[in-house]
Design an enzyme around this catalytic site. Structure first.
Site, PDB file in Angstrom:
ATOM      1  N   ARG A  22      81.069  91.326 138.683  1.00 58.44           N
ATOM      2  CA  ARG A  22      80.566  90.715 137.615  1.00 58.44           C
ATOM      3  C   ARG A  22      81.319  90.854 136.261  1.00 58.44           C
ATOM      4  NH1 ARG A  22      75.309  92.092 138.689  1.00 58.44           N
ATOM      5  NH2 ARG A  22      76.007  92.788 140.610  1.00 58.44           N
ATOM      6  N   GLY A  26      79.830  85.924 133.656  1.00 59.09           N
ATOM      7  CA  GLY A  26      79.207  85.491 135.032  1.00 59.09           C
ATOM      8  C   GLY A  26      79.675  86.237 136.112  1.00 59.09           C
ATOM      9  N   LYS A 139      96.675  93.622 131.770  1.00 57.05           N
ATOM     10  CA  LYS A 139      95.906  95.058 131.880  1.00 57.05           C
ATOM     11  C   LYS A 139      95.477  95.180 133.289  1.00 57.05           C
ATOM     12  CE  LYS A 139      91.823  93.187 129.816  1.00 57.05           C
ATOM     13  NZ  LYS A 139      91.003  92.910 128.506  1.00 57.05           N
ATOM     14  N   ASN A 142      92.903  92.687 134.662  1.00 60.82           N
ATOM     15  CA  ASN A 142      93.250  91.420 135.150  1.00 60.82           C
ATOM     16  C   ASN A 142      94.024  91.409 136.308  1.00 60.82           C
ATOM     17  OD1 ASN A 142      91.705  90.534 133.051  1.00 60.82           O
ATOM     18  ND2 ASN A 142      93.316  90.227 131.717  1.00 60.82           N
TER      19      ASN A 142
END
Ligand SMILES: O=C(O)Cn1ncc2ncnc(NCCc3cnc(NC(=O)Nc4cccc(Cl)c4)s3)c21
Length: 273
Positions: A22, A26, A139, A142
């Site tokens: 999550r 979203g 980072k 991601n």
């Protein structure tokens, strides 16, 4: 783009599976496209939240940028669709999940694993920069891991040419290079800085300029207050590479193609990435 990718997708085209994670905007679900049985990740974003945070244009740009990127170390964004309340991103599924969870579990990575990841990220960024795309948000959060253990850069929600954008999102400051913290004009070399921060965190388990207060992190970044702890033991070749990337003057940072020729990368990175 081939005709088939111009298809209008709807939720009925997919069987929805387990939640994968999550985010602020979203949830992400495992999903299977019914006709092809192709497994994907489906990110569901609420329009209300996108409007509230005024990021719709950022999302549109991400979809535009991502539709032109094809690289083994960049997570594919196959397409998107929307209904009354939500926007859906159809994403490549990264079977081994989020890199930051793996880093938390291992505390820090071996030099071979760190160098392999850094080399594949450098190749992905060389590809992006060749297409005049700066990611700007490299980072651990991601980064995802594919089924064969390969690294995938995800979430191009911040990749654009705009400069002087304050970090309105709640993202961490840790990865920002001096020129972004001082919000001056910046270029693709910002990704070299962030890759240096990432390489440090892969090897030590914490980012180099971490501090309790934002103001302290800010100061440590602009002063490039780089220290290497005595533990864990890290090779001087690794420290040399990091020191050539975390340089205040962005034009003096080690170019990405030179990074791939650095002794530490040559000696430690697995060529298959
Ligand atoms: O990471 C997890 O939670 C779990 N997980 N596990 C496996 C897996 N496989 C694929 N994808 C996952 N997650 C989605 C990764 C993203 C890629 N691209 C994005 N883009 C985006 O969010 N854009 C965006 C959003 C809101 C506003 C704006 Cl402006 C832009 S998110 C996976």
């Amino acid at each position: 783009v081939s005709a088939k990718e111009k298809k209008r997708w709807t939720l009925n085209d997919f069987d929805i599976g387990k939640p994968l994670g999550r985010g602020k905007f979203g949830h992400v679900y495992l999903a299977r496209e019914k006709r092809s049985n192709h497994i994907v990740a489906l990110k569901v974003l609420f329009k209300s939240q996108l409007q509230q945070s005024q990021v719709e244009h950022q999302l549109r740009r991400e979809v535009e940028i991502q539709s032109h990127l094809r690289h083994p170390n960049i997570l594919r964004l196959y397409g998107y669709f929307y209904d009354q309340k939500r926007v859906y991103l159809i994403l490549e599924y990264a079977a081994k999940g989020e890199l930051y969870k793996e880093l938390q579990k291992c505390k820090y990575f071996s030099e071979r694993r760190a160098a392999t990841y850094v080399a594949s990220l450098a190749r992905a960024l060389i590809y992006c920069h060749g297409k005049h795309v700066i990611h700007r948000d490299i980072k651990p959060e991601n980064l995802l891991i594919g089924a064969q253990g390969e690294l995938k850069i995800a979430d191009f929600g911040w990749s654009v040419h705009t400069f002087n954008r304050r970090r309105t999102m709640c993202g961490t400051l840790d990865y920002l290079p001096p020129e972004m913290v001082e919000s001056v004009e910046h270029d693709a070399n910002v990704d070299i800085w962030s890759l240096g921060v990432l390489c440090y965190e892969f090897l030590y388990g914490v980012p180099p300029f971490e501090a309790k207060e934002h103001s302290d992190t800010y100061r440590r970044i602009v002063q490039v207050d780089l220290k290497f702890p005595p533990k864990p033991i890290v090779s001087s070749a690794a420290k040399d590479l990091i020191s050539q990337m975390l340089v205040k003057d962005s034009s003096q940072r080690l170019p990405l193609h030179k990074l791939l020729e650095h002794p530490w990368i040559i000696q430690n990175a697995d060529p298959s990435g």
